[in-house]
Design an enzyme around this catalytic site. Structure first.
Site, PDB file in Angstrom:
ATOM      1  N   TYR A   4      -1.215   4.621   7.669  1.00  0.00           N
ATOM      2  CA  TYR A   4      -2.003   4.002   8.724  1.00  0.00           C
ATOM      3  C   TYR A   4      -2.442   5.006   9.779  1.00  0.00           C
ATOM      4  CZ  TYR A   4       0.166  -0.325   6.922  1.00  0.00           C
ATOM      5  OH  TYR A   4       0.622  -1.354   6.134  1.00  0.00           O
TER       6      TYR A   4
ATOM      7  N   HIS B   2       5.638   2.597  -0.214  1.00  0.00           N
ATOM      8  CA  HIS B   2       4.437   1.810   0.062  1.00  0.00           C
ATOM      9  C   HIS B   2       3.767   1.235  -1.183  1.00  0.00           C
ATOM     10  CE1 HIS B   2       1.043   1.494   3.302  1.00  0.00           C
ATOM     11  NE2 HIS B   2       1.138   0.397   2.590  1.00  0.00           N
TER      12      HIS B   2
END
Length: 282
Positions: free
Chosen positions: A48, A106
């Protein structure tokens, strides 16, 4: 706030604030606002590019670190035991913390077994309080949890009223793993915010469509991390612990389940190729 207890005994807030797609320049302000209205779980990730903003916010918020629950995730480009371990240390630096409360892998790509060994090492060293995975469908989740020493405590997957992960949730419960939702609003897809069932239920309770959808997941035991960059919406999303959906409400909303992703499938070759490209770019 309601809590869930992970399979290692750690208590985790059932609702938090997610910073996916929050501009790094805005992240500190958004997380500060979220903490100020009562959020204590903050979910970020290496991919992110806003871990620094989260770190600045938690360093300045005035809330003791022990009262916060910070989540981050290892990206594909950091897969493998040594690279993943180094990336965990880098995340800690950016987050300005000696530990992270929950660290996840992730995506189920690259050497995620090596990455998981790095998580186990960091867990034993006290650098992470809980470990798990994200986007692991039942097949890969079962395979992984059968071949590691420390069982995954959380699996964060796309979960909303149109993709309720009922089958996946059953397997996670079977193996003592907590389901955590990303995209609880489905990013507004499939007419989410104007859905007649959610609208009608909301009218009965004096609540918004968003609040009804979040409450549904809460009553199913799912950890949720809705995102908004507006403080008033953050407050609205958090205001779901003062009402309860009826059995009929729950049944009506359960019928909305399409049992498929509204975004992508990790089984699609073209999608896997796209993830590989994103990994190279990041």
């Amino acid at each position: 706030m309601e809590y869930v207890t992970l399979n290692n005994g750690i208590r985790m807030p059932q609702m938090g604030y997610g910073v996916y797609q929050v501009d790094p320049k805005e992240c500190e302000r958004c997380v500060s606002d979220a903490i100020s209205v009562g959020y204590r779980l903050i979910d970020t990730a290496q991919a992110y590019h806003n871990e620094e903003g989260v770190g600045e916010a938690i360093a300045k918020c005035g809330v003791p670190r022990g009262e916060l629950f910070i989540v981050s995730k290892i990206w594909i480009s950091n897969a493998g035991e040594e690279k993943a371990y180094a990336s965990i240390l880098e995340s800690l630096r950016k987050l300005q913390s000696d530990y992270v409360d929950l660290m996840l892998i992730h995506q189920p790509f690259g050497d995620y077994y090596g990455s998981y060994r790095a998580l186990e090492r960091a867990y034993r060293e006290g650098k992470v309080r809980a470990i798990g995975v994200s986007n692991f469908y039942p097949d890969r989740f079962i395979d992984l949890q059968e071949h590691v020493e420390i069982k995954p405590m959380v699996n964060q997957v796309e979960t909303h009223v149109f993709d309720q992960q009922q089958e996946a949730g059953e397997y996670m419960r079977k193996y003592g793993c907590q389901i955590m939702s990303w995209g609880p609003f489905a990013e507004g897809r499939n007419g989410f915010f104007t859905n007649p069932v959610l609208t009608a239920v909301g009218k009965e309770h004096g609540k918004s469509v968003a609040q009804v959808a979040l409450r549904y997941l809460i009553q199913h035991g799912v950890v949720i991390i809705p995102k908004s960059t507006h403080k008033e919406r953050m407050q609205e999303n958090l205001s779901i612990f003062d009402f309860e959906l009826t059995d009929k409400d729950m049944s009506d909303i359960k019928a909305l389940d399409l049992k498929r992703s509204l975004f992508f499938s990790h089984y699609e070759p073209a999608m896997v190729e796209q993830f590989m490209q994103w990994s190279k770019e990041l």
